[in-house]
Write an enzyme that holds these catalytic residues in place. Structure first.
Site, PDB file in Angstrom:
ATOM      1  N   ASP A  43     -39.293  11.560 -23.655  1.00 51.73           N
ATOM      2  CA  ASP A  43     -38.999  10.131 -23.747  1.00 51.73           C
ATOM      3  C   ASP A  43     -37.971   9.736 -22.692  1.00 51.73           C
ATOM      4  OD1 ASP A  43     -39.034   7.598 -25.738  1.00 51.73           O
ATOM      5  OD2 ASP A  43     -36.994   7.922 -25.015  1.00 51.73           O
ATOM      6  N   TYR A  48     -32.566   4.229 -18.011  1.00 51.90           N
ATOM      7  CA  TYR A  48     -31.848   5.498 -18.086  1.00 51.90           C
ATOM      8  C   TYR A  48     -31.549   6.059 -16.691  1.00 51.90           C
ATOM      9  CZ  TYR A  48     -33.534   5.773 -22.984  1.00 51.90           C
ATOM     10  OH  TYR A  48     -33.828   5.521 -24.301  1.00 51.90           O
ATOM     11  N   HIS A 106     -38.280  -2.289 -24.314  1.00 52.58           N
ATOM     12  CA  HIS A 106     -37.058  -1.591 -24.711  1.00 52.58           C
ATOM     13  C   HIS A 106     -36.203  -2.408 -25.686  1.00 52.58           C
ATOM     14  CE1 HIS A 106     -34.135   1.666 -23.018  1.00 52.58           C
ATOM     15  NE2 HIS A 106     -33.944   1.473 -24.299  1.00 52.58           N
TER      16      HIS A 106
END
Length: 310
Positions: A43, A48, A106
């Site tokens: 994931d 990120y 998200h």
């Protein structure tokens, strides 16, 4: 044999996934280590900054692509319907992949278009008025391109998901949400399962992450004596019991670690707890959420979910 769960697309998602938030420079090695240990579910997310590292690990790991389940996520500055496919393509380019298995929205909030991940003026995030239904409909179109095999959401309230089901044509395959024995959300997760939406737990260890722990000001979830006690007959640790609590419900869980021994041991959280043990863990629910960007992200999240009820 590792547990897998069937999504509403017919595809299977491995019960234990490997989370790659933070520690960007350690991720290539960590993901390689995870795949070597037996993880097949990875994931990541655009925000990120770890997609390139994850991609390098996938390229080097020697495991056929079709055996891996890869998730990434659409960031808040790419919610305009015209930006969605390009956002996924940027993620695929960094991952070095032709497709992902799952593409998630998200957060249900839209920020100013452009390349700034956190577009601000005078210290305030610049919001734009884009309905998440319109963003999600643009994500639906991606399914026809083959660039993602499934779509879903993260960090949504029940009302937001209800609107998506009502107005869009594809029921989300997955809702990824914070969930652990201190934030159990049993009513919500039961409702999601009834709708055919698979639940994935992020932060399955609660405040194990220092980012949250510093804000919390009390002990760690995985130091709960009850979890260690429950683990003894199974010869499992409190952390493994915490993961098994999710797996027993039919949920997938996303532990993260950089330490090879812990990466391996988290995978051993793939087992089922008996009903009395599950009931005992029910008693640990503190309705305690660690990842709440309400206010900071320009709006309130998680309305009417259990931790907001006081």
């Amino acid at each position: 044999m590792h547990t897998k769960f069937k999504l509403n697309t017919g595809a299977e998602i491995p019960a234990i996934g490997f989370g790659t938030w933070q520690d960007e420079h350690a991720q290539e090695e960590a993901v390689l280590e995870a795949i070597k240990a037996g993880y097949r579910h990875i994931d990541t997310a655009r925000i990120y900054g770890t997609e390139k590292a994850v991609g390098e690990a996938i390229k080097k790991c020697g495991v056929p692509r079709k055996e891996l389940f890869i998730t990434t996520k659409l960031w808040n500055n790419k919610h305009h319907p015209d930006d969605v496919e390009e956002a996924l393509q940027s993620s695929l380019d960094d991952l070095g992949l032709e497709y992902v298995d799952l593409y998630l929205m998200h957060w249900p909030v839209s920020w100013k278009r452009g390349d700034q991940s956190f577009p601000k003026a005078n210290g305030q995030l610049l919001m734009i008025d884009i309905d998440i239904v319109d963003t999600y409909k643009a994500m639906e179109k991606l399914l026809k391109t083959g660039k993602t095999k499934a779509i879903g959401v993260s960090n949504c309230s029940k009302a937001e998901i209800e609107r998506l089901i009502e107005k869009a044509s594809v029921v989300p395959a997955v809702h990824q949400m914070e969930c652990h024995p201190w934030l159990q959300q049993r009513v919500f997760t039961k409702w999601l399962r009834e709708k055919g939406i698979h639940v994935t737990h992020y932060s399955p260890f609660g405040n194990q992450n220092a980012f949250y722990g510093m804000k919390a000001g009390f002990g760690k979830l995985i130091e709960e004596p009850i979890l260690a006690e429950i683990g003894k007959p199974y010869d499992k640790s409190a952390a493994q019991v915490t993961l098994a609590w999710g797996v027993t419900q039919g949920h997938s869980v996303l532990p993260k670690s950089k330490t090879p021994s812990r990466i391996k041991s988290n995978l051993e959280g793939d087992f089922k707890l008996c009903p009395p043990d599950m009931e005992e863990i029910d008693g640990l629910n503190r309705k305690l959420r660690f990842n709440d960007s309400s206010g900071e992200f320009g709006r309130d999240f998680f309305e009417v979910l259990e931790d907001k009820k006081g």
